[in-house]
Design a protein around this motif. Structure first.
Motif, PDB file in Angstrom:
ATOM      1  N   GLU A  46     -30.987   9.733  43.303  1.00 37.39           N
ATOM      2  CA  GLU A  46     -31.745   8.533  42.949  1.00 37.39           C
ATOM      3  C   GLU A  46     -31.872   7.580  44.127  1.00 37.39           C
ATOM      4  OE1 GLU A  46     -30.411   9.984  38.948  1.00 37.39           O
ATOM      5  OE2 GLU A  46     -29.508   9.801  40.937  1.00 37.39           O
ATOM      6  N   TYR A  93     -34.474   9.301  46.493  1.00 35.56           N
ATOM      7  CA  TYR A  93     -35.814   9.683  46.023  1.00 35.56           C
ATOM      8  C   TYR A  93     -36.278   8.928  44.786  1.00 35.56           C
ATOM      9  CZ  TYR A  93     -34.289  13.323  49.172  1.00 35.56           C
ATOM     10  OH  TYR A  93     -33.789  13.974  50.261  1.00 35.56           O
ATOM     11  N   GLY A  94     -35.452   8.009  44.313  1.00 38.16           N
ATOM     12  CA  GLY A  94     -35.878   7.219  43.168  1.00 38.16           C
ATOM     13  C   GLY A  94     -35.646   7.917  41.849  1.00 38.16           C
ATOM     14  N   ASP A  95     -36.090   7.278  40.796  1.00 36.69           N
ATOM     15  CA  ASP A  95     -35.898   7.788  39.443  1.00 36.69           C
ATOM     16  C   ASP A  95     -36.802   9.005  39.215  1.00 36.69           C
ATOM     17  OD1 ASP A  95     -35.253   8.044  36.746  1.00 36.69           O
ATOM     18  OD2 ASP A  95     -36.803   6.622  36.130  1.00 36.69           O
TER      19      ASP A  95
END
Length: 381
Positions: free
Chosen positions: A336, A339-341
């Protein structure tokens, strides 16, 4: 000791296939003989870099390695044994094209130490083989398989392609059925890539390729048929019966070290990637002159964000995906954070997150290039 793989590029073939962008060509017997000697000198010269490593995989790639004679394999592998710490029961693979190896040559390769063969079938449909520019027939392939098995090979793989000219879902299923009848323990299924510099690239606007729906149906047939037959889809393009996964190819996806020899070969050692120029004439000249530095070019140490991205990109090619604990241990980060949610991908059935691993589903594998490109900003992966 940490383990190491050796990749040995054999740049000879009977003639270039229309889709091939690997470094290879048709050269005379005298060049092949000089090349074997040069490859052995190259192995001996670079062996000190492998001090402290135990070699557990050797891979003869090409080109068409099976154009070499059995005595050539013996000489090369004797050089490996003499200069490297080759472990007992190392996996030693040679690529082979149908009609370039028979039972006699297979027996010689087995005696030299080769214990795994990867045979380039691509298709069992005659019209598709002609469209690819292959120089073998279905009969040639079947004869080759019978010969290598009669010689004593038990670890045999075959390559198939999908998305190729004139292919249909029906013809691909027939190829799969023919392959399953042979009971080979490993199959690779690669999608055609139309690469710049190949005849296919020049003809790309008029190639009779399957449409997107047909290609999706072909891929689904491969996955469903092979998994139902007991093959593990352990890497995006590879299927194996239990215990027959390609140990050498797994090195690439796990970022394990390897040294490459021959024009066009790549190396990855101590987090540095480098390559040997794609020029056989220059390669032979450098060997004659002992100019080893010229054979190790574009060296690049992988680190920082690039190393994390590379780790994730390669691990996501495997059915086991990214081990979250290993990611945290190596890099002190999480998926996360980098690369984020990605919960929407989980909800959409493209990615799974279970038992501490993040991996693509079968549906996710099919669109993995798009997902990874979005995550990593590498462009096409």
């Amino acid at each position: 000791m940490e383990t190491l793989g050796l990749y040995l590029h054999i740049p000879f073939c009977l003639g270039k296939c229309r889709y091939c962008d690997f470094y290879s060509g048709a050269f005379g017997e005298s060049v092949r003989k000089e090349y074997v000697s040069a490859l052995c000198r190259h192995l001996a010269a670079l062996a000190p870099r492998a001090a402290g490593y135990a070699v557990d995989t050797v891979y003869f790639g090409g080109g068409t390695p099976s154009l070499l004679e059995g005595i050539d394999f013996l000489r090369i592998l004797d050089t490996v044994r003499g200069y490297f710490a080759l472990v007992p029961h190392a996996e030693i693979t040679a690529e082979a094209n149908p009609a370039t190896i028979d039972e006699k040559k297979a027996t010689e390769l087995l005696a030299a130490g080769v214990n795994r063969l990867s045979i380039g079938a691509q298709s069992l449909a005659e019209n598709e083989l002609r469209a690819l520019g292959r120089r073998h027939t279905k009969s040639d392939f079947l004869h080759t398989v019978r010969g290598v098995i009669a010689a004593g090979f038990t670890n045999v793989s075959a390559d198939l392609m999908f998305g190729i000219p004139e292919q249909t879902p029906k013809s691909f299923r027939e190829t799969l059925e023919g392959m399953l009848a042979l009971k080979l323990p490993h199959l690779s299924v690669y999608g055609l890539r139309v690469e710049e510099g190949t005849p296919f690239y020049n003809e790309r606007d008029r190639l009779p390729l399957p449409d997107e729906d047909s290609e999706a149906e072909i891929w689904q047939a491969a996955v469903e048929t092979l998994t139902a037959a007991g093959y593990r889809h352990y890497e995006i393009s590879n299927f194996a019966l239990p215990g027959f996964e390609s140990r050498h190819n797994l090195r690439y996806w796990l970022r394990s070290p390897y040294l490459g020899f021959g024009p066009g070969a790549h190396s990855f050692l101590e987090n540095v990637r480098a390559e040997t120029p794609r020029d056989l004439t220059a390669y032979l000249a450098a060997i004659r002159a002992g100019n080893w530095a010229s054979l190790y070019q574009n060296a690049h140490r992988v680190g920082g964000k690039e190393e994390i991205d590379e780790y994730v990109m390669l691990r996501m090619r495997l059915d086991t995906g990214v081990d979250e604990a290993d990611l945290a241990r190596r890099f002190g980060t999480t998926m996360e954070k980098e690369y984020g949610d990605f919960s929407r991908l989980v909800s959409a059935g493209l990615v799974t997150r279970r038992n501490g691993h993040i991996a693509f589903t079968e549906r996710g594998f099919r669109v993995s290039n798009a997902i990874l490109s979005d995550w990593l900003d590498f462009g096409e992966v």
